[in-house]
Scaffold this active site. Sequence first.
Site, PDB file in Angstrom:
ATOM      1  CE  LYS A 135      -4.340   0.933   0.200  1.00 36.20           C
ATOM      2  NZ  LYS A 135      -5.388   0.145  -0.222  1.00 36.20           N
ATOM      3  CG  ASP A 175      -7.205   3.338  -1.089  1.00 38.04           C
ATOM      4  OD1 ASP A 175      -7.742   2.211  -0.958  1.00 38.04           O
ATOM      5  OD2 ASP A 175      -7.633   4.206  -0.050  1.00 38.04           O
TER       6      ASP A 175
HETATM    7  N1  GLU Z   1      -7.277   0.278  -2.686  1.00 40.92           N
HETATM    8  C1  GLU Z   1      -8.131  -0.921  -3.303  1.00 40.92           C
HETATM    9  C2  GLU Z   1      -8.011  -1.631  -1.919  1.00 40.92           C
HETATM   10  O1  GLU Z   1      -8.324  -1.340  -0.974  1.00 40.92           O
HETATM   11  C3  GLU Z   1      -7.588  -1.603  -4.619  1.00 40.92           C
HETATM   12  C4  GLU Z   1      -6.174  -2.006  -4.829  1.00 40.92           C
HETATM   13  C5  GLU Z   1      -5.800  -2.340  -6.065  1.00 40.92           C
HETATM   14  O2  GLU Z   1      -6.597  -2.380  -6.751  1.00 40.92           O
HETATM   15  O3  GLU Z   1      -4.683  -2.854  -6.137  1.00 40.92           O
HETATM   16  O4  GLU Z   1      -7.935  -3.010  -2.254  1.00 40.92           O
END
Ligand code: GLU
Length: 455
Positions: A135, A175
Site C-alpha cells: 500500500k 484508493d
Molecule cells: N485500493 C483498493 C483496495 O483497498 C484496490 C487496490 C488495487 O486494486 O490494487 O483493495
Amino acid sequence: MERVEQTPEVVNYVDRVYQTVKERNPNELEFHQAVKEVFDSLVPVLVKNPTYMKQAILERIVEPERTISFRVPWVDDQGNVKVNRGFRVQFNSAIGPYKGGLRFHPSVNASIIKFLGFEQIFKNSLTGQPIGGGKGGADFDPKGKSDLEIMRFTQSFMSELSKYIDADVDVPAGDIGVGAREIGYMFGQYKKMRGGFQAGVLTGKSIDSGGSLARKEATGYGTVYFVEEMLKDKGMSFNGSTVTVSGSGNVSIYAMEKAIEFGAKVVACSDSGGYIYDETGIDLSTVKRLKEVENKRISEYVMEHPNAHYFEDCSGIWSVPCDVALPCATQNELDETAAKILVANGVFAVGEGANMPSTHGAVEIFLNSNVLFAPGKAANAGGVSVSALEMAQNSARIAWTFAEVDVKLQEIMKNIYRNSMKAAEDYDAPGNLVVGANIAGFIKVADTMIMQGVI
Ligand code: GLU
C-alpha cells in the site's frame, strides 16, 4: 467441526507478539487495530498448527518486507513550492508481487499505510489471485487542487516511486483520492522515465492505456455480490430491501448501482461534509454527475431533489433506518454508538465496502446481535481482484469484455464467501466471517512463507 481448545501457551504467544507490535510501532493506532483483529482470529489456527509459532510467522508477517518514505516536492499554481510525504509499504510478497492502492489524503501517515498494507496481505490472498500485499500514498489533499496541480504532484510522486515498482515487483493502483486521472498521469510519468510501455506496472488504468473493463465498478459491485451471497444463504436478498451506503466515491457509487439493480432502495449516501436522505430512493445519475463529473459536494443533491434532505455530519447516516448498511467511505467511520443505532433500527446485514470502516466495538455489537457481517477484507476484495485480472490481461496482451470480467468477479466473490465460511466452520466459529476471512487469508500466505524459507 471440531472444538479447538485455546491453550494458554498460544494465547500468551499471540499477546506477546501483539505487545511487541505496539512497542515497535508506537502511536500507530490503526496499524495496531488491524493487527489485533487478525491476531484475535488466529489462536485456534496456531493451536492446530504449532509450526506457525516455531517458524515465527506472526513476528514475520507484521514486519513489512520494505518501507519506503520519500519527499514529494511540487509547485502550486501560485508558484509556491510545497512538500508532501510519500509512502510505499511493500508488506508481503510470498504469493505474488506487492499489490495495493495509493491513497492521497491529508490523514495519510505511516500508521494508515501500514494498516492498509497489512489488511491487503490477507485480502489479496483471499482473492485466489497471485498477488502479495502493499500500500502507499501521500498526505496530499487533492480537494480544491487544480488539474495542473494534480498533474505536477502525481508526476513528482511517481518520479520517486518509479524506482521501486515494476510489473513483477510491485503494482500500485488507486484508493481514496487516486482515480483514473491520477493513475493516468502516474502511468504517463512512469512510461517516460522507463522509456517503455510496461502496462502491467499499474492497475486502474484507462481502457486505452491497457486498463480492464469493469475495474472501475469492481469494488462496489463486488461488495454487493458478496453481501447478496451472504443474504442468499439465509433465504434473503437485496430485492425489496432498504439500503444505506456511506460515501459517494467510486466504491459507494457502484455499490449503490448494483444494489439498485438487485432491487434495493438506496435511501442515503454521504461525503465528508454530511449525508443525504431521499426516502423515495436516491437518484444515482445525479450523484454520479455531481461526484464523477462536476466534483461537487453531496449537499448539492437536494437542490435538484427538493424532497430529499441534507444533514451535516456524515456519521449521522447510521441513524437512517435500513435493512442493509454498506459502509463505503473510510476507516473507523462506524463506531459502537452507530452500530447500536443500526441494530435498534433492525439492520440485518452490514457489508464493508471500505477498509476497516467499523471499529472493533462496532464489529462486536454486530456479531453479538446476529447481524450478518461481511468484513472489508472479504467484501471489498473485488477491486483488487479485477486489478489482478487487469495484470493478467496486460501480460497476455489481450482485453476481455465487460461481461467476461464481471463473470470472473462474481465467481471470485462467491469463492471468497465460501472459503471464509468454510474456514470459520473448520475453526469452530460457524458463520463468523471476520474469523473465517482472517484464517483463510492467513493460512495460504503462512504456508507459502514456510515453503520459501526464512527470508
Ligand atoms: N485500493 C483498493 C483496495 O483497498 C484496490 C487496490 C488495487 O486494486 O490494487 O483493495
